[in-house]
Design a protein around this motif. Structure first.
Motif, PDB file in Angstrom:
ATOM      1  N   TYR A 180     -15.839  -9.089 -76.148  1.00  0.00           N
ATOM      2  CA  TYR A 180     -14.868  -8.303 -76.909  1.00  0.00           C
ATOM      3  C   TYR A 180     -14.588  -7.000 -76.189  1.00  0.00           C
ATOM      4  N   GLU A 275      -6.458 -10.673 -74.593  1.00  0.00           N
ATOM      5  CA  GLU A 275      -6.705 -11.631 -75.671  1.00  0.00           C
ATOM      6  C   GLU A 275      -8.045 -11.425 -76.365  1.00  0.00           C
ATOM      7  N   PRO A 277     -10.955 -10.044 -78.717  1.00  0.00           N
ATOM      8  CA  PRO A 277     -11.004  -9.306 -79.977  1.00  0.00           C
ATOM      9  C   PRO A 277     -11.435  -7.862 -79.736  1.00  0.00           C
ATOM     10  N   CYS A 279     -13.457  -4.756 -81.298  1.00  0.00           N
ATOM     11  CA  CYS A 279     -14.499  -4.550 -82.314  1.00  0.00           C
ATOM     12  C   CYS A 279     -15.084  -3.160 -82.181  1.00  0.00           C
ATOM     13  N   GLN A 296     -22.103  -5.799 -81.807  1.00  0.00           N
ATOM     14  CA  GLN A 296     -20.685  -6.082 -82.019  1.00  0.00           C
ATOM     15  C   GLN A 296     -20.379  -5.976 -83.506  1.00  0.00           C
ATOM     16  N   VAL A 299     -14.316  -7.284 -86.380  1.00  0.00           N
ATOM     17  CA  VAL A 299     -13.086  -7.246 -85.589  1.00  0.00           C
ATOM     18  C   VAL A 299     -12.118  -6.259 -86.239  1.00  0.00           C
ATOM     19  N   ARG A 300     -11.627  -5.333 -85.417  1.00  0.00           N
ATOM     20  CA  ARG A 300     -10.692  -4.334 -85.937  1.00  0.00           C
ATOM     21  C   ARG A 300      -9.249  -4.812 -85.807  1.00  0.00           C
ATOM     22  N   ALA A 302      -7.141  -8.123 -83.990  1.00  0.00           N
ATOM     23  CA  ALA A 302      -7.161  -9.337 -83.176  1.00  0.00           C
ATOM     24  C   ALA A 302      -5.833  -9.426 -82.444  1.00  0.00           C
ATOM     25  N   GLU A 304      -2.931 -11.063 -80.543  1.00  0.00           N
ATOM     26  CA  GLU A 304      -2.431 -12.452 -80.474  1.00  0.00           C
ATOM     27  C   GLU A 304      -1.989 -12.753 -79.063  1.00  0.00           C
TER      28      GLU A 304
END
Ligand SMILES: [Zn+2]
Length: 304
Positions: A180, A275, A277, A279, A296, A299-300, A302, A304
């Motif tokens: 991430y 791409e 994530p 976090c 970790q 997820v703040r 994501a 796309e």
């Protein structure tokens, strides 16, 4: 199933004895791995005594055979006896690892200072630890390190931002589930973070249900996800020394199950940063480990 072996080298003895044994075994088994070496002084006596004191010193000493594992000299290093340099004591061992195709990275300068005092040394102290560590790496290998693995899986905003400014290929500072990018005070950092996904041996040793090597091996085989990247941190002082036979058996069992061993730099090279994530890095505790670690977080955003 992909397995990345992240080998942390925390001590003088670990680099002198554990690393060559691990490297020989891994070479014999045809297994790739990444070594992260502590570049500064070995003050590990302080850390070992602290860890064992926190967790019931005497029973832990007996159960895990700490003295045979670390050796008396290491336990006294930085306490009753002076600390010894780690990387600079064995530059030829480090250069030999590179010549044999292993990946190398920086595992801090003073492991104990970082782990015990990261939040006390200030932003300048953090930058000095990083600067000293990367300078020793360059002095030994005549090239810049492309990666960093935080001692004790501990990081903070100053460290994350300073490392990001170095433009590394990746960091492996935290515990988590998959690669991430970190968000620090609202800013998404560029450097990918590749977290350790499995518990370490010292965290599971001594568990009532894992009293023999076979049970520990089955435990790890059960945790490895077949269709994911499994990052396993091992220690030169543990799997490279007293637990080498047991660890060799785990490596063979993983090979039998078709595991593909990759280096973290290979993982980093194929990551598409856009791409990943995003976090937060949070602080938490883990069963079997004293004090906090960085992990970790949720997820703040994501992408796309
Ligand atoms: Zn370490």
């Amino acid at each position: 199933m992909e397995v990345a072996l992240k080998i942390d080298v925390d001590t003088h003895q670990g680099l002198e004895q554990g690393v060559p044994r691990l490297a020989s075994m891994l070479e014999r088994e045809g297994v790739a791995a990444s070594f992260y070496i502590t570049m500064g002084p070995d003050n590990s006596g302080r850390a070992i005594l602290r860890v064992f004191r926190n967790r019931g010193f005497l029973s832990k000493m007996f159960r895990t055979k700490a003295v045979s594992m670390y050796g008396t000299r290491t336990i006294l290093s930085g306490t009753l006896l002076p600390s010894r340099p780690i990387a600079l004591s064995f530059p030829e061992v480090i250069r030999d690892l590179r010549a044999r195709g292993f990946e190398l990275g920086v595992h801090g300068y003073d492991h104990v200072r970082w782990q015990d005092h990261l939040d006390d040394i200030g932003d300048d102290g953090v930058r000095k630890e990083l600067g000293d560590a990367f300078e020793v790496y360059r002095a030994i290998l005549d090239e810049a390190s492309r990666s960093f693995a935080a001692p004790g899986w501990r990081t903070n905003n100053a460290a994350l931002v300073a490392l990001d400014a170095m433009g590394l290929d990746y960091r492996s500072d935290t515990r988590g589930v998959a690669p991430y990018r970190c968000v620090v005070e609202g800013r998404v950092l560029a450097t990918p973070e590749i977290p350790t996904t499995l518990p370490t041996l010292d965290e599971v040793m001594g568990r009532a249900d894992l009293l023999d090597d076979g049970a520990v091996r089955q435990f790890y085989l059960g945790l490895c996800k077949p269709d994911a990247l499994n990052v396993h941190t091992i220690h030169a002082e543990t799997e490279g020394m007293g637990q080498l036979d047991s660890f060799t058996a785990l490596v063979r069992a993983l090979k039998e199950r078709g595991a593909k061993f990759v280096q973290l730099r290979e993982v980093a090279a194929r990551l598409n940063r856009a791409e990943l994530p995003v976090c937060e890095v949070v602080r938490t505790t883990l069963p079997g480990r004293a004090g906090w670690i960085s992990a970790q977080g949720p997820v703040r955003i994501a992408f796309e």
